[in-house]
Write a protein that holds these residues in place. Sequence first.
Motif, PDB file in Angstrom:
ATOM      1  N   GLN A 164       1.169  -1.175  -0.047  1.00  0.00           N
ATOM      2  CA  GLN A 164       0.161   0.406   0.541  1.00  0.00           C
ATOM      3  C   GLN A 164       1.334   1.006   0.294  1.00  0.00           C
ATOM      4  O   GLN A 164       0.549   2.200  -0.260  1.00  0.00           O
TER       5      GLN A 164
ATOM      6  N   ARG B 273      -6.513   3.260  -0.969  1.00  0.00           N
ATOM      7  CA  ARG B 273      -5.483   2.157  -0.128  1.00  0.00           C
ATOM      8  C   ARG B 273      -6.754   1.136  -0.338  1.00  0.00           C
ATOM      9  O   ARG B 273      -8.159   1.015  -0.522  1.00  0.00           O
ATOM     10  N   TYR B 274      -5.885  -0.113  -0.262  1.00  0.00           N
ATOM     11  CA  TYR B 274      -7.228  -1.022   0.163  1.00  0.00           C
ATOM     12  C   TYR B 274      -8.158  -0.904   1.035  1.00  0.00           C
ATOM     13  O   TYR B 274      -7.197  -0.690   2.607  1.00  0.00           O
ATOM     14  N   GLY B 275      -9.048  -1.856   1.017  1.00  0.00           N
ATOM     15  CA  GLY B 275      -9.516  -1.845   2.532  1.00  0.00           C
ATOM     16  C   GLY B 275     -10.358  -3.090   2.448  1.00  0.00           C
ATOM     17  O   GLY B 275     -10.371  -4.141   1.908  1.00  0.00           O
ATOM     18  N   VAL B 276      -9.535  -3.409   4.475  1.00  0.00           N
ATOM     19  CA  VAL B 276      -9.439  -4.718   4.966  1.00  0.00           C
ATOM     20  C   VAL B 276     -11.109  -5.262   5.642  1.00  0.00           C
ATOM     21  O   VAL B 276     -11.680  -4.244   5.945  1.00  0.00           O
ATOM     22  N   LYS B 277     -11.784  -5.887   4.377  1.00  0.00           N
ATOM     23  CA  LYS B 277     -12.993  -6.544   5.106  1.00  0.00           C
ATOM     24  C   LYS B 277     -13.211  -7.084   5.602  1.00  0.00           C
ATOM     25  O   LYS B 277     -14.224  -7.385   6.495  1.00  0.00           O
TER      26      LYS B 277
ATOM     27  N   LEU C 180     -12.034  -7.848   9.003  1.00  0.00           N
ATOM     28  CA  LEU C 180     -11.749  -7.509  10.154  1.00  0.00           C
ATOM     29  C   LEU C 180     -12.663  -8.207  11.376  1.00  0.00           C
ATOM     30  O   LEU C 180     -12.102  -8.106  12.648  1.00  0.00           O
ATOM     31  N   MET C 181     -13.808  -8.565  11.115  1.00  0.00           N
ATOM     32  CA  MET C 181     -14.665  -9.309  11.796  1.00  0.00           C
ATOM     33  C   MET C 181     -14.552  -9.967  12.785  1.00  0.00           C
ATOM     34  O   MET C 181     -14.584 -10.404  14.119  1.00  0.00           O
TER      35      MET C 181
ATOM     36  N   VAL D  44     -11.244 -10.606  13.911  1.00  0.00           N
ATOM     37  CA  VAL D  44     -10.598 -10.135  15.128  1.00  0.00           C
ATOM     38  C   VAL D  44     -11.219 -10.445  15.966  1.00  0.00           C
ATOM     39  O   VAL D  44     -11.455 -10.451  16.986  1.00  0.00           O
TER      40      VAL D  44
END
Lengths: 359, 359
Positions: free
Chosen positions: B263, B271-275, B277-278, B280
Amino acid sequence: MALQVISVLWKAHVEDRPVAADDFEVATNSIDPQAMGEGDILVELLYLSVDPYMRGMMRDSKGYYRQPFTPGQPLSSRGIARVVRAGPGVGSGFEEGDVLSGMLPWSSHAILNRRAQAALQLVDSRLLGKLPLPCFLGALGAPGMTAWAGLKKIAEPIKQGEVAFVSGAAGAVGLVAGQLLKTKYGCNVIGSAGSNEKVALLQQLGFDAAFNYKTTDTAEALTQVAPDGIDIYFDNVGGPTLDAALAAARPHARFLACGAISQYDTPEDSRYGVKNLMNVITKRIKLRGFIVGDYAAELGGEFHEDMSQLLLAGKVKALQHVTQGLENAGAAFVGMMGGGNVGKALVQVVETDPFPVQQ
Amino acid sequence: MALQVISVLWKAHVEDRPVAADDFEVATNSIDPQAMGEGDILVELLYLSVDPYMRGMMRDSKGYYRQPFTPGQPLSSRGIARVVRAGPGVGSGFEEGDVLSGMLPWSSHAILNRRAQAALQLVDSRLLGKLPLPCFLGALGAPGMTAWAGLKKIAEPIKQGEVAFVSGAAGAVGLVAGQLLKTKYGCNVIGSAGSNEKVALLQQLGFDAAFNYKTTDTAEALTQVAPDGIDIYFDNVGGPTLDAALAAARPHARFLACGAISQYDTPEDSRYGVKNLMNVITKRIKLRGFIVGDYAAELGGEFHEDMSQLLLAGKVKALQHVTQGLENAGAAFVGMMGGGNVGKALVQVVETDPFPVQQ
């Protein structure tokens, strides 16, 4: 003599937002108390809890930490029940009249075997009549312990005067987290919520700042009220709010990944992408997910003592949003997911609360 | 007698990928060693390091943890230099002939005042001639310590047999991280890299599995080689690889947010969106960013002893990708950002290495 039982059943898995009238079904059947097995107990449900984590169980997904609900069967959640009758033989030691909390089916009455009883515990009888029963599902239950244990295990050590941001701050967990950050830890506490009424409530409860994320841009609001950034973020919502919090974080900020309610009704492949994760590196952020159950054995006793004192002393206020009637439990769940509640959302199943608090 | 000095200057801030010929400028000037001030030292640069973190300093951004480079001035990075002359008066104790490492300007020679000397330290003279000089910028320098300290502070405790995934595994940090995870911690180690040659190298170095992320889907590769998921993710790249690692994580996984090189050449708003994360939350993942400098005082000595032993014993192999000539430093940086290096990318500034290792 057969007993009429009302239950709320889960109809089928859904990917997007559940609808009360479509996805929940009220059913009636009867059970025979004479047919109770060795060690069984018969309970009547007094209150049941509706919680965001249940949304994951309404999806046909292996990715969640709990098994999905079974279509055609009653849903289940934490609740408060009273033992109506203990069956023959050796059970778990519960007796007629005991008030229990824990995982229960969405049924007005239920016969529970020993395995089901293992998920239940006695409600602290010293507090009955002093704190309202719903409190044991809210500030003194799993949501309260989620806030208390998350702060203890992930945010501590907390310095007085640190800036803490709580999203979903008028929800069951957020309200307790914000009040603990204020009164127990001495933080400068900012809350976000989804209506002006909720914002006003947060201000009444002593939050230093609060804003309505539906009418104010979260990044701008944080720049206004926390121009030097935030040290702690208690995340109940995920999505764009998490992005704004990452941008607003100070070095060495602690992020408690507690919930992501903004994304629960979104199918996995169209979830919001978080763009600001590079801040995790440059600011050395600790982002940590947690589930309250992991801490129950270690911290349950200490939590119960500390929180009951805070509640009895009025240092933490417990707010509940009560829906009357088991038949309305589906609507209560859907309403809670839409942000219709202030504080802990729950359903009063029994007509008359057997332990009203004398004011 | 004036001394001819070659420097590499930074021209202007750029948002997207820097270009060697456009963004770096080779300049010549002269300095007068007679004009050295009280406590100054004159050094000649032997090697300089090119590192991904420098990309952030090429942007006009306050968000980074280091100040941006100044247009028209020499860039700076970690390097190895030798003291040619110590000036008059009391300096920092460095003497003629000392070999130093630390932050240095991209100039063939430089006069350094006491403040600049504070960013330098003596290279361990016991190791000169036993380990190649570039090693002090690689496995025994900041990249090696990044791997070593990150694992110690964030991933530990590590159980033997845990599954660890390292992205950017053929890079300066990744190569050390992967080897430490294998030989020091006994993990099952998976590495990803951007060419088949790199993948072959990882396999030679003892990685249990390795794949080329440009020709294999990372999520599929992880499902293949780690069907039960990963316990540790050492993230050097961010972006979609992080998403795949989140999906593959086991409960209680530790994620070391070390870098996000995928990135760095992307403007902030695209920037790339991190999908994912749930994960976590549901898997109670600990995701933690870190910067090696934070641990230098606490762990520098222990790292140096441990890693020099591992290197001398051949348990960790140090690989370097050396570009000849200071005038090629810009190209070396751009090439490294494009993944052209295997192991630590650096520039040999001096024509003849004064401490060759006897094989």
